[in-house]
Scaffold this active site. Structure first.
Site, mmCIF file in Angstrom:
data_model
loop_
_atom_site.group_PDB
_atom_site.id
_atom_site.type_symbol
_atom_site.label_atom_id
_atom_site.label_comp_id
_atom_site.label_asym_id
_atom_site.label_seq_id
_atom_site.Cartn_x
_atom_site.Cartn_y
_atom_site.Cartn_z
ATOM 1 C CB SER A 136 25.839 -4.335 23.360
ATOM 2 O OG SER A 136 24.725 -4.556 24.507
ATOM 3 C CE1 TYR A 148 23.713 0.762 22.230
ATOM 4 C CE2 TYR A 148 22.680 -1.304 23.206
ATOM 5 C CZ TYR A 148 23.738 -0.548 23.062
ATOM 6 O OH TYR A 148 25.079 -0.737 23.377
#
Ligand SMILES: NC(=O)c1ccc[n+]([C@@H]2O[C@H](COP(=O)([O-])OP(=O)(O)OC[C@H]3O[C@@H](n4cnc5c(N)ncnc54)[C@H](OP(=O)(O)O)[C@@H]3O)[C@@H](O)[C@H]2O)c1
Length: 257
Positions: A136, A148
């Site tokens: 990401s 995350y």
């Protein structure tokens, strides 16, 4: 000639479904790994017309036994492994259930490590193979939460390091770093995206086609979308303290772990 096999994790929705459909169109047999058996079966019946064989392999990648099952299949040999399954969570780190944080680490990081480790020996024996790890942009910029972002930074660093070690073997490892993509990701995480500007959103098919074009050109890190290429290029030019301030202004640096 046996058809090449692509194993895709998390194909029951979003980006993983996009890779599964694309590899089916490209003439691969498929192994589909996720928890939702009904959605796995429905995708398999959709793709059986286009792909040769479609095998479903229900598994929870947060669970050691689930990962083991997938590793056993990978050890028998695949041409492509797409480590796509992953999830985010909303809320502050210090208020989130530690068990949920652990399962996020298990899916986003531990599964990527174990599945890649299981797939590589057969790929190296064959002198051909591709591992596509879905990371990401959150793994590239500071200040977008904690666990995350850290999990995706791990995926990028892991892929980059491994790609150097594998040079000249015929086997490639790549990290794909999408920005916001229209999938179930944010609703599953309970993250409110109502205020995010429309120009920041990508579509699954564009992420898949741009990343596979990058991979075909040998790029180790693929950043789909011109807007995200520009953001990451700018991010590399400015100090991290300033970037943290920018991301805090845009996203608050809170509301997600
Ligand atoms: N959408 C975005 O904006 C965005 C941006 C950057 C990166 N990403 C990354 O892209 C990847 C795919 O996400 P997406 O956007 O396509 O989200 P999504 O629509 O929510 O799909 C997530 C997929 O992961 C699977 N999955 C989740 N937990 C799992 C587990 N414990 N075991 C096995 N499979 C599991 C889900 O399948 P089941 O529920 O059937 O198990 C589902 O197929 C993730 O790694 C995510 O971090 C997404």
């Amino acid at each position: 000639m046996p058809r090449p096999v692509a194993l895709v994790t998390g194909p029951t929705s979003g980006i993983g479904a996009g890779y599964a459909r694309r590899y089916a169109r490209d003439g691969y047999d498929l192994v589909l790994v996720a928890r939702d058996v009904d959605r796995l079966m429905s995708l398999a019946s959709e793709l059986e017309g286009q792909a040769g064989e479609v095998e479903i392999l229900p598994a929870d990648l947060a669970d050691a036994a689930g990962r083991e099952k997938v590793c056993d299949r990978l050890a028998r040999g695949v041409r492509v492994l797409v480590n796509n399954a992953g999830f985010g969570t909303s809320g502050d780190f210090w208020a989130t259930d530690p068990a949920l944080l652990q399962s996020q680490l298990d899916v986003n990081v531990t599964a990527v490590m174990h599945l890649t480790r299981a797939a590589l020996p057969a790929m190296l024996d064959a002198g051909a193979g591709t591992v596509v790890n879905i990371a990401s942009v959150a793994g590239l910029v500071p200040g977008r939460g904690s666990t995350y972002s850290a999990s995706k930074a791990w995926v990028i660093s892991f892929s980059e390091g491994l790609s150097v070690g594998l040079q000249g073997t015929g086997v490639g490892v790549h990290a794909v770093c999408p920005g916001y993509v229209h999938t179930e990701f944010h609703s599953r995480a309970g993250i409110d995206m109502a205020k995010s500007p429309s120009f920041m959103w990508l579509e699954v098919d564009d992420v898949v086609s741009q990343s596979l074009a990058d991979i075909a050109r040998g790029k180790v890190i693929s950043i789909p979308g011109l807007q995200y290429k520009a953001i990451i290029a700018a991010e590399r030019l400015i100090p991290r303290t300033l970037m943290r301030a920018v991301t805090k202004r845009i996203g608050g640096g809170r509301g997600r772990t």
